[in-house]
Scaffold this active site. Structure first.
Site, short mmCIF file in Angstrom:
data_model
loop_
_atom_site.label_atom_id
_atom_site.label_comp_id
_atom_site.label_asym_id
_atom_site.label_seq_id
_atom_site.Cartn_x
_atom_site.Cartn_y
_atom_site.Cartn_z
N ASN A 147 0.81 -1.23 0.00
CA ASN A 147 0.00 0.00 0.00
C ASN A 147 0.83 1.28 0.00
OD1 ASN A 147 0.75 -0.65 2.64
ND2 ASN A 147 -1.05 0.29 3.53
N LYS A 170 12.32 -7.93 0.86
CA LYS A 170 11.36 -8.67 0.04
C LYS A 170 10.10 -7.81 -0.05
CE LYS A 170 8.08 -11.16 -0.16
NZ LYS A 170 6.84 -10.80 -0.89
N SER A 223 -0.36 -7.99 7.07
CA SER A 223 -1.57 -8.31 7.84
C SER A 223 -1.22 -9.17 9.06
CB SER A 223 -2.54 -9.06 6.94
OG SER A 223 -1.92 -10.22 6.44
N GLU A 244 4.67 -4.92 12.13
CA GLU A 244 3.85 -3.72 11.90
C GLU A 244 2.65 -4.18 11.09
OE1 GLU A 244 4.28 -0.73 13.00
OE2 GLU A 244 6.26 -1.01 13.88
N CYS A 278 -2.71 1.73 6.59
CA CYS A 278 -2.79 0.98 7.86
C CYS A 278 -3.33 1.87 8.96
CB CYS A 278 -1.42 0.43 8.25
SG CYS A 278 -0.13 1.68 8.31
P1 NAD Z 1 0.19 -9.43 3.55
O1 NAD Z 1 0.19 -9.90 4.96
O2 NAD Z 1 -0.68 -10.12 2.58
O3 NAD Z 1 1.66 -9.50 2.92
C1 NAD Z 1 2.72 -8.77 3.50
C2 NAD Z 1 4.03 -9.34 2.96
O4 NAD Z 1 4.21 -10.66 3.47
C3 NAD Z 1 4.11 -9.46 1.44
O5 NAD Z 1 5.39 -9.08 1.03
C4 NAD Z 1 3.88 -10.94 1.20
O6 NAD Z 1 4.46 -11.43 0.03
C5 NAD Z 1 4.57 -11.54 2.42
N1 NAD Z 1 4.12 -12.88 2.77
C6 NAD Z 1 2.90 -13.43 2.58
N2 NAD Z 1 2.87 -14.69 3.09
C7 NAD Z 1 4.09 -14.93 3.62
C8 NAD Z 1 4.69 -16.03 4.29
N3 NAD Z 1 4.01 -17.15 4.54
N4 NAD Z 1 5.98 -15.92 4.70
C9 NAD Z 1 6.67 -14.79 4.49
N5 NAD Z 1 6.17 -13.69 3.84
C10 NAD Z 1 4.90 -13.77 3.42
O7 NAD Z 1 -0.13 -7.88 3.64
P2 NAD Z 1 -0.37 -6.87 2.42
O8 NAD Z 1 -1.71 -7.16 1.84
O9 NAD Z 1 0.81 -6.83 1.53
O10 NAD Z 1 -0.39 -5.47 3.18
C11 NAD Z 1 -1.54 -4.93 3.74
C12 NAD Z 1 -1.48 -5.04 5.24
O11 NAD Z 1 -0.32 -4.36 5.72
C13 NAD Z 1 -2.66 -4.36 5.92
O12 NAD Z 1 -3.11 -5.13 7.00
C14 NAD Z 1 -2.05 -3.05 6.40
O13 NAD Z 1 -2.75 -2.47 7.47
C15 NAD Z 1 -0.69 -3.50 6.79
N6 NAD Z 1 0.24 -2.36 6.85
C16 NAD Z 1 0.74 -2.01 8.08
C17 NAD Z 1 1.60 -0.93 8.18
C18 NAD Z 1 2.18 -0.53 9.52
O14 NAD Z 1 3.17 0.20 9.51
N7 NAD Z 1 1.64 -0.97 10.64
C19 NAD Z 1 1.94 -0.21 7.04
C20 NAD Z 1 1.41 -0.58 5.81
C21 NAD Z 1 0.56 -1.68 5.75
#
Ligand code: NAD
Length: 501
Positions: A147, A170, A223, A244, A278
């Site tokens: 995002n 990554k 997430s 995060e 987020c």
């Molecule tokens: P996601 O959890 O689907 O993926 C995040 C990352 O994890 C991606 O790079 C993905 O390829 C990787 N991933 C997925 N499965 C994995 C596994 N089994 N092992 C290792 N890596 C894996 O999240 P998203 O859809 O990319 O991002 C949106 C989420 O991120 C929302 O919940 C949002 O609120 C959160 N977010 C939080 C912050 C913060 O600073 N707190 C900032 C931005 C986004």
């Protein structure tokens, strides 16, 4: 009977990204497997030794050189972000600018924050000189979301590098091009330390390989569900983990608040980046006296906003195609459980775009209030008073950001102090995001640990404590040679002092 071994299915070596707005292909990227990820970590470890050995001022100068180069490349980087996320060009450029602010702060402050520091010794160690120093961990793995594909991971990358580490990054499989570009800009600006920041591309399997690669810490943004999986992998090797995760940020509005300012900020906080922030606004708790008036002003501002693919659209498409179904489910669930749509409704969802949706009277236990929606939907609920607003805001499983709109900044700050959220803005939304000195992070489903600020630098270090004996004390308590009576006298003396102090 002859046994045959089925031929292993050839593993896809590349994957293709697509424009969220048009579905057109953008570029192909490698699916990096465990061997490539491990090789990147080995290379990073080699590069880190020289980087950590530099005086802090040389690391600062190198990172500032990179920052200036990124500033020069702002349009190119913003274009890559806009292309992969679908967000308007202006939003992407703002993301780059905010990232530069953080990188500059981390570069300039790491030396001061992490340098060796003397500490007092206390009665039993007056003969010692005591100090502590924060040392780099080694190689930090960073897994990022889509995002804010630059700003968010750089909250870990920039601070980890400034603290003397190497980074293997990554990025999300939706935004690998931005991640690749980031590492290229580093190598170009700081060629003497090329390889210190490496980007590996791929989806879950590449992230999993990074978690298993022997990095010294893994900083994850994404997430809560994925965080649990990655943390479980890190637990196998006791790899430190920073999470995060998502948010369900609340805005509290008191009776004496400036309602125009509150409505303006709520609409921007809920709808910008198509609600895919987020710490975006998802819940509003407005006290009874001003609830109707606030709803009217929110709707008036939101109803003219139309998402689109044009550069000057207020916001773009949903970046993750699957998120559209989540938004649809939350809106339908809210309406079927008694909520009222003040603007939009199920018809607002026209994938990949979602027009603004403003709801009220949304039951607290409905999906739209309990889960992260991550779309341009906001619930403006009425509460009896500030106490109820605080209670409801704090009742979420998420605790990332929050905002308070209040007649006085001082009263707003007092309300902020009652919220569990990791960061609170008074009379603005997301005010903390542009202040690099402020740590950012949450609790419960929003994760744990902090990025940004001094805590964000220390997050990528381990502290070493040192004592240097200045003189031999009259009584050496750490010796088998100390007579029992002498030790007893020393203990009684300390006891007498502690009973008085
Ligand atoms: P996601 O959890 O689907 O993926 C995040 C990352 O994890 C991606 O790079 C993905 O390829 C990787 N991933 C997925 N499965 C994995 C596994 N089994 N092992 C290792 N890596 C894996 O999240 P998203 O859809 O990319 O991002 C949106 C989420 O991120 C929302 O919940 C949002 O609120 C959160 N977010 C939080 C912050 C913060 O600073 N707190 C900032 C931005 C986004």
């Amino acid at each position: 009977m002859t046994e045959t071994t089925p031929a292993a299915a050839p593993r896809a070596a590349t994957f293709t990204t697509h424009s969220p707005a048009t579905g057109e292909p953008i570029a192909a990227h490698r699916v990096n497997g465990p061997e490539e990820v491990s090789a990147a970590v080995v290379r990073a470890r080699a590069a880190q030794a020289g980087w950590a050995a530099l005086p802090a001022s040389r690391r600062r100068d190198a990172l500032l050189r990179w920052k200036r180069a990124l500033a020069g490349d702002l349009d190119t980087v913003a274009r890559a972000i806009a292309e992969e996320t679908g967000k308007p060009a202006g939003d992407a450029a703002l993301e780059v600018v905010l990232t530069l602010e953080h990188l500059g702060w981390a570069a300039r402050n790491a030396g001061r924050v992490l340098r060796r520091r003397r500490v007092g010794t206390g009665l039993f160690a007056v003969h010692q000189r005591a100090s502590l120093v924060h040392r780099p961990l080694g190689v930090v793995g960073v897994i990022g979301p889509w995002n804010y594909p630059l700003y968010t991971p750089m909250g870990s990358i920039g601070y980890a590098l400034a603290a003397g580490n190497a980074v293997v990054f990554k990025p999300s499989e939706l935004t690998p091009g931005t991640g690749v570009l980031l590492a290229e800009t580093f190598d170009a600006a700081v060629p003497a330390h090329a390889g210190l920041l490496t980007t590996v591309t791929g989806a879950a399997s590449t992230g999993d390989a990074l978690a298993r690669s022997g990095v010294d810490k893994l900083a994850f943004t994404g997430s809560p569900g994925t965080a649990r999986k990655v943390m479980a992998v890190c637990a196998e090797t006791l790899t430190p983990f920073l999470a995060e995760c998502g948010g369900k940020d609340a805005v509290l509005v008191t009776a004496d608040a400036d309602l125009d300012a509150a409505a303006d900020a709520i609409v921007w906080g809920a709808l910008s980046n198509a609600g895919q922030t987020c710490a975006g606004v998802e819940r509003v708790y407005a006290v009874r006296e001003i609830h109707a008036e606030l709803c009217e002003r929110v709707v008036r501002r939101a109803e003219s906003l139309r998402p689109g693919a044009e550069a000057d659209a207020p916001y773009g498409p949903m970046t993750l195609p699957g998120q559209v179904a989540v938004v649809e489910r939350h809106v339908a669930d809210a309406l079927s459980s008694g909520a009222r749509a003040l603007l939009g409704g199920p018809e607002s969802v026209r994938a990949p775009f979602v027009a603004p949706v403003v709801l009220t009277g949304v039951p607290e236990d409905s999906a739209a209030m309990a889960e992260e929606t991550f779309g341009p939907v906001v619930a403006v609920n009425q509460v009896a008073d500030v106490d109820e607003a605080v209670e409801r805001a704090n009742s979420s499983r998420y605790a990332l950001g929050a905002a308070v709109f209040c007649g006085s900044g001082r009263a707003g700050a007092a309300i902020a102090a009652r919220l569990r959220a990791g960061a609170v803005s008074v009379n603005s939304v997301l005010g903390f995001a542009a202040v690099p000195a402020l740590p950012f992070g949450g609790a419960q489903d929003s994760g744990f640990g902090r990025i940004h600020g001094e805590e964000g630098l220390r997050a990528f270090t381990s502290v070493q404590s040192t004592t240097v004996q200045r003189f031999t004390p009259p009584v050496v308590l750490t010796s088998f040679g100390v007579p029992a009576a002498t030790r007893e006298r020393a203990i009684r003396l300390a006891q007498a002092l502690h009973r008085r102090r």
